[in-house]
Design a protein around this motif. Sequence first.
Motif, PDB file in Angstrom:
ATOM      1  N   MET A 148       0.864  -1.171   0.000  1.00 32.89           N
ATOM      2  CA  MET A 148       0.000   0.000   0.000  1.00 32.89           C
ATOM      3  C   MET A 148       0.911   1.234   0.000  1.00 32.89           C
ATOM      4  O   MET A 148       1.826   1.331   0.812  1.00 32.89           O
ATOM      5  N   PRO A 149       0.670   2.171  -0.933  1.00 34.96           N
ATOM      6  CA  PRO A 149       1.530   3.351  -0.997  1.00 34.96           C
ATOM      7  C   PRO A 149       1.392   4.211   0.264  1.00 34.96           C
ATOM      8  O   PRO A 149       0.390   4.167   0.967  1.00 34.96           O
ATOM      9  N   ALA A 150       2.379   5.033   0.506  1.00 38.37           N
ATOM     10  CA  ALA A 150       2.434   5.861   1.710  1.00 38.37           C
ATOM     11  C   ALA A 150       1.299   6.879   1.750  1.00 38.37           C
ATOM     12  O   ALA A 150       0.717   7.131   2.796  1.00 38.37           O
ATOM     13  N   TRP A 151       0.974   7.460   0.595  1.00 32.85           N
ATOM     14  CA  TRP A 151      -0.093   8.458   0.591  1.00 32.85           C
ATOM     15  C   TRP A 151      -1.446   7.829   0.901  1.00 32.85           C
ATOM     16  O   TRP A 151      -2.309   8.426   1.522  1.00 32.85           O
ATOM     17  N   SER A 152      -1.649   6.517   0.494  1.00 28.91           N
ATOM     18  CA  SER A 152      -2.884   5.805   0.782  1.00 28.91           C
ATOM     19  C   SER A 152      -3.010   5.522   2.266  1.00 28.91           C
ATOM     20  O   SER A 152      -4.082   5.631   2.856  1.00 28.91           O
ATOM     21  N   LYS A 153      -1.850   5.159   2.879  1.00 24.57           N
ATOM     22  CA  LYS A 153      -1.847   4.912   4.331  1.00 24.57           C
ATOM     23  C   LYS A 153      -2.162   6.194   5.082  1.00 24.57           C
ATOM     24  O   LYS A 153      -2.909   6.186   6.059  1.00 24.57           O
ATOM     25  N   CYS A 168      -3.917   8.778   3.967  1.00 22.88           N
ATOM     26  CA  CYS A 168      -5.343   9.106   3.797  1.00 22.88           C
ATOM     27  C   CYS A 168      -6.217   8.233   4.683  1.00 22.88           C
ATOM     28  O   CYS A 168      -7.169   8.703   5.313  1.00 22.88           O
ATOM     29  N   THR A 169      -5.900   6.931   4.722  1.00 23.07           N
ATOM     30  CA  THR A 169      -6.676   6.009   5.556  1.00 23.07           C
ATOM     31  C   THR A 169      -6.567   6.403   7.019  1.00 23.07           C
ATOM     32  O   THR A 169      -7.558   6.428   7.753  1.00 23.07           O
ATOM     33  N   LEU A 194     -10.453  11.038  11.817  1.00 23.34           N
ATOM     34  CA  LEU A 194     -11.652  11.894  11.798  1.00 23.34           C
ATOM     35  C   LEU A 194     -12.863  11.168  12.369  1.00 23.34           C
ATOM     36  O   LEU A 194     -13.624  11.727  13.153  1.00 23.34           O
ATOM     37  N   PHE A 195     -13.065   9.903  11.962  1.00 23.30           N
ATOM     38  CA  PHE A 195     -14.190   9.137  12.500  1.00 23.30           C
ATOM     39  C   PHE A 195     -14.055   8.920  13.996  1.00 23.30           C
ATOM     40  O   PHE A 195     -15.014   9.017  14.744  1.00 23.30           O
ATOM     41  N   ALA A 196     -12.866   8.613  14.446  1.00 21.65           N
ATOM     42  CA  ALA A 196     -12.634   8.386  15.874  1.00 21.65           C
ATOM     43  C   ALA A 196     -12.874   9.662  16.664  1.00 21.65           C
ATOM     44  O   ALA A 196     -13.414   9.627  17.774  1.00 21.65           O
ATOM     45  N   ALA A 197     -12.479  10.785  16.099  1.00 27.00           N
ATOM     46  CA  ALA A 197     -12.682  12.059  16.792  1.00 27.00           C
ATOM     47  C   ALA A 197     -14.161  12.423  16.866  1.00 27.00           C
ATOM     48  O   ALA A 197     -14.604  13.073  17.802  1.00 27.00           O
TER      49      ALA A 197
END
Length: 177
Positions: free
Chosen positions: A1-6, A8-9, A15-18
């Motif tokens: 998995m590319p670094a930018w995908s990690k 973003c995830t 955000l959801f956790a917050a």
Amino acid sequence: MPAWSKACTLAVVTLFAAACGREAGWFIIPPQQSLDLGMDPGGVRPSVKMSDADAGDYIVRDIDRMPGAWRWAFAHPELRFRLNQAAAWRFTAQIAIPQVTFQVTGPVTVTYLIDGRRLGSIRCAHPGQFEIDQPVPAAWLDPGRYIHVKFETDRPWVSPEDGAQLSFQLLQVGFLK
């Protein structure tokens, strides 16, 4: 998995956790005030014709709910009214005893009560229409609250099929100045 995908995830999960588990907090309710605007201008009035669109609002019990120029009053008919002011009020009503019930019952006496107090009665010695028009003692009427009118008939017509009781036909009823 590319670094930018990690990245973003991880940002989406953060955000959801917050967003979860936080309470809105407590807010002080502003002071409440009551506006004394007087009696509601709509709703139940001093009198009603059975042909009025809102006639059902006046019926408490034992009066036919089918719209029309008149309605059957059953065993213990009761209506409610509201007066907007203290005044010299008269109780009025138009009733009818049809030929078909009169043939069985004969003469009928209809008694009318205002908030449980007997105001008077009318003897219907023949079929046809009858008018009631009688002054009401001022002490009996309290503007702003519901005033209940009841009728009692000494000889209702009783259906041989189902035992239903018909007293008279009601055309209009209420209070006039």
